[in-house]
Design an enzyme around this catalytic site. Structure first.
Site, PDB file in Angstrom:
ATOM      1  N   HIS A 113       0.869  -1.180   0.000  1.00 58.60           N
ATOM      2  CA  HIS A 113       0.000   0.000   0.000  1.00 58.60           C
ATOM      3  C   HIS A 113       0.910   1.235   0.000  1.00 58.60           C
ATOM      4  O   HIS A 113       2.030   1.169   0.514  1.00 58.60           O
ATOM      5  CB  HIS A 113      -0.825  -0.067   1.299  1.00 58.60           C
ATOM      6  CG  HIS A 113      -1.874   0.973   1.468  1.00 58.60           C
ATOM      7  ND1 HIS A 113      -1.595   2.267   1.832  1.00 58.60           N
ATOM      8  CD2 HIS A 113      -3.224   0.893   1.356  1.00 58.60           C
ATOM      9  CE1 HIS A 113      -2.734   2.946   1.939  1.00 58.60           C
ATOM     10  NE2 HIS A 113      -3.732   2.133   1.662  1.00 58.60           N
ATOM     11  N   ASP A 187       2.805  -4.603   8.082  1.00 59.50           N
ATOM     12  CA  ASP A 187       1.640  -3.729   7.926  1.00 59.50           C
ATOM     13  C   ASP A 187       0.393  -4.605   8.067  1.00 59.50           C
ATOM     14  O   ASP A 187       0.042  -5.356   7.159  1.00 59.50           O
ATOM     15  CB  ASP A 187       1.715  -3.058   6.550  1.00 59.50           C
ATOM     16  CG  ASP A 187       0.422  -2.333   6.169  1.00 59.50           C
ATOM     17  OD1 ASP A 187      -0.559  -2.410   6.933  1.00 59.50           O
ATOM     18  OD2 ASP A 187       0.407  -1.702   5.094  1.00 59.50           O
ATOM     19  N   GLN A 190      -4.870  -4.782   6.960  1.00 59.69           N
ATOM     20  CA  GLN A 190      -5.921  -5.666   6.425  1.00 59.69           C
ATOM     21  C   GLN A 190      -6.002  -6.994   7.154  1.00 59.69           C
ATOM     22  O   GLN A 190      -6.885  -7.806   6.866  1.00 59.69           O
ATOM     23  CB  GLN A 190      -5.667  -5.965   4.933  1.00 59.69           C
ATOM     24  CG  GLN A 190      -5.840  -4.800   4.014  1.00 59.69           C
ATOM     25  CD  GLN A 190      -7.234  -4.194   4.057  1.00 59.69           C
ATOM     26  OE1 GLN A 190      -8.207  -4.833   4.463  1.00 59.69           O
ATOM     27  NE2 GLN A 190      -7.328  -2.956   3.663  1.00 59.69           N
ATOM     28  N   LYS A 213     -10.352   0.343  10.710  1.00 59.00           N
ATOM     29  CA  LYS A 213     -10.625  -0.840   9.872  1.00 59.00           C
ATOM     30  C   LYS A 213     -11.051  -2.034  10.727  1.00 59.00           C
ATOM     31  O   LYS A 213     -11.485  -3.049  10.208  1.00 59.00           O
ATOM     32  CB  LYS A 213      -9.392  -1.189   9.030  1.00 59.00           C
ATOM     33  CG  LYS A 213      -9.040  -0.109   8.023  1.00 59.00           C
ATOM     34  CD  LYS A 213      -8.000  -0.544   7.011  1.00 59.00           C
ATOM     35  CE  LYS A 213      -7.614   0.651   6.146  1.00 59.00           C
ATOM     36  NZ  LYS A 213      -6.764   0.301   5.008  1.00 59.00           N
ATOM     37  N   CYS A 351      -4.867   2.778  -3.742  1.00 59.40           N
ATOM     38  CA  CYS A 351      -3.680   3.125  -2.939  1.00 59.40           C
ATOM     39  C   CYS A 351      -2.530   2.171  -3.173  1.00 59.40           C
ATOM     40  O   CYS A 351      -1.736   1.899  -2.258  1.00 59.40           O
ATOM     41  CB  CYS A 351      -4.006   3.194  -1.449  1.00 59.40           C
ATOM     42  SG  CYS A 351      -5.103   4.530  -1.031  1.00 59.40           S
TER      43      CYS A 351
HETATM   44  C1  LIG Z   1      -5.683   0.993   4.730  1.00 56.17           C
HETATM   45  C2  LIG Z   1      -4.317   0.454   4.637  1.00 56.17           C
HETATM   46  C3  LIG Z   1      -3.224   1.186   5.100  1.00 56.17           C
HETATM   47  C4  LIG Z   1      -3.343   2.586   5.626  1.00 56.17           C
HETATM   48  O1  LIG Z   1      -4.193   2.681   6.694  1.00 56.17           O
HETATM   49  P1  LIG Z   1      -4.568   4.147   7.248  1.00 56.17           P
HETATM   50  O2  LIG Z   1      -5.582   3.872   8.277  1.00 56.17           O
HETATM   51  O3  LIG Z   1      -5.093   4.910   6.080  1.00 56.17           O
HETATM   52  O4  LIG Z   1      -3.312   4.721   7.776  1.00 56.17           O
HETATM   53  C5  LIG Z   1      -1.980   0.616   5.022  1.00 56.17           C
HETATM   54  N1  LIG Z   1      -1.816  -0.616   4.534  1.00 56.17           N
HETATM   55  C6  LIG Z   1      -2.842  -1.359   4.086  1.00 56.17           C
HETATM   56  C7  LIG Z   1      -2.584  -2.728   3.584  1.00 56.17           C
HETATM   57  C8  LIG Z   1      -4.126  -0.839   4.119  1.00 56.17           C
HETATM   58  O5  LIG Z   1      -5.139  -1.561   3.653  1.00 56.17           O
END
Ligand SMILES: *Cc1c(COP(=O)(O)O)cnc(C)c1O
Length: 396
Positions: A113, A187, A190, A213, A351
């Protein structure tokens, strides 16, 4: 799962809504909205400093929120849980404070992302660190010929791709990273809402995710960091709450996590996040995942039968995300058509522009599933895609 859906007031206010953009942000259950409202209405005060009861109570709740996060990811200690604004800020914090010098290599994957891409590019420009790439295969899985070298200092990799849904093999990556002494940042934006995460079992150094999320409020995120890693990192922001002794000339700092939480923190959002994680645990992450995968597999099978539909990301065991294109139909036209039927999907570059280009497109459509979605949602989505794609093709 009907009961679970009923816990989300958005569907009481908009019973016709089919919401398939939870990978961007998830709706909030009553429990979260009530926790926020209760805190602001009854318990509101600042944290850390004051010697009056409401502030001590708020401090207690803030600490309890941190402890809830600790349990949620099975961190060893609450001191390893830093509250941030979101995943982006968590990754940014590591990129700015982890010890990296000119010539050091940071390993990323092609799945990333923008949040886990741009901060490293900025660092490459400013400091001369070198970015290396783990390739992605045609089905969205990672090519496991990992380009580690003795210069690799950090691997920054997604747990689940927000485009292909690929679940990356963190254990293998950690094993290879240990051979060269590199740290691993995952990260988890998700992953955290959809699978149980155990940072100790994975033996990772950093884990980043967003509250919004995970059915929690906006404005709150988490950076998990192994104690010795956080201890070695300097603060990023200076100000109140992160200091120990302050003189006119210089200051000493708190230990983690407070060292990284300058200023008045987002107490309310942390309490909202606590309610969200309790909610998620009460649904059960395994039960949630099972349900979401059921919806994913119905949607995938049905999409595959649509003429000209191409699914981007078919790796086995993927997360509840299906990204697709339909020949001759621009994803933005399709999304606008679906919106007229009260169906919300995501379109555009998602993104992850370099990843979409890797798959030969500039834009795609994405449907993502969460605990509140139903088989009827999937049915309405598929029928609308079929009809919409047909009409868009005729009108061209
Ligand atoms: C949404 C997302 C992000 C960023 O999250 P934010 O809440 O916008 O900081 C980073 N990595 C992944 C895989 C995402 O889906």
């Amino acid at each position: 799962m009907k009961q679970v859906r009923d816990a989300f007031p958005i569907f009481r206010h908009h019973p016709e809504l089919v919401y398939l953009d939870s990978a961007a942000t998830a709706h909030k259950p009553d429990a979260v909205i009530d926790a926020l409202s209760q805190f602001y209405a009854k318990d509101y005060a600042t944290v850390h400093r004051a010697i009056y009861r409401s502030s001590m109570r708020a401090t207690e709740l803030y600490h309890e929120a941190r402890e809830t996060v600790r349990r949620f990811i099975n961190a060893d200690s609450v001191d390893e849980v830093v509250f941030t604004r979101n995943t982006t800020e968590s990754i940014h914090l590591v990129s700015r404070t982890f010890d990296l010098k000119r010539g050091d290599e940071v390993l990323l994957s092609e799945l990333e992302h923008h949040s886990n891409l741009v901060p490293w590019q900025m660092l490459a420009q400013e400091k001369g660190i070198v970015l290396k790439w783990i390739k992605v295969l045609d089905n969205g899985a990672l090519d496991l010929s990992l380009p580690f070298s003795e210069k690799t200092k950090l691997v920054a990799i997604t747990h689940v791709s927000n485009v292909t849904g690929t679940v990356t093999p963190i254990q293998e990556i950690v094993r290879e990273a240990r051979r060269v002494g590199a740290a691993v940042l995952v990260d988890g934006a998700q992953a955290a809402p959809h699978m149980s995460v155990d940072v100790q079992a994975l033996d990772i150094d950093f884990y980043a995710f967003s509250g919004h999320k995970c059915y929690g409020p906006t404005g709150i995120g988490v950076l998990y960091g192994k104690r010795e890693r956080l201890m070695a990192m300097p603060p990023l922001q200076g100000g109140g709450a992160m200091v120990d002794r302050v003189d006119f000339e210089k200051s000493t700092y708190q230990e983690p996590p407070l060292r990284f939480e300058a200023g008045t923190p987002m107490v309310g959002s942390a309490i909202g996040l606590m309610a969200a994680l309790h909610f998620l645990l009460s649904v059960g992450l395994n039960r949630a995942a099972e349900w979401e995968h059921r919806l994913l597999s119905i949607a995938t099978n049905r999409l595959e039968s649509i003429d000209g539909c191409r699914i981007i990301g078919t790796a086995p065991g993927k997360g509840p995300i299906v990204t697709f294109t339909i020949d001759g139909v621009h994803p933005l036209d399709l999304a606008a058509w679906l919106d007229c039927q009260n169906i919300a999907i995501r379109t555009g570059h998602l993104c992850a522009q370099p990843l979409l280009r890797r798959f030969g497109c500039e834009a795609a459509a994405r449907a993502s599933f969460a605990v509140y979605n139903t088989e009827e949602d999937v049915e309405r989505f598929i029928q609308a895609v079929q009809k919409g794609a047909g009409e868009i093709l005729i009108s061209r």
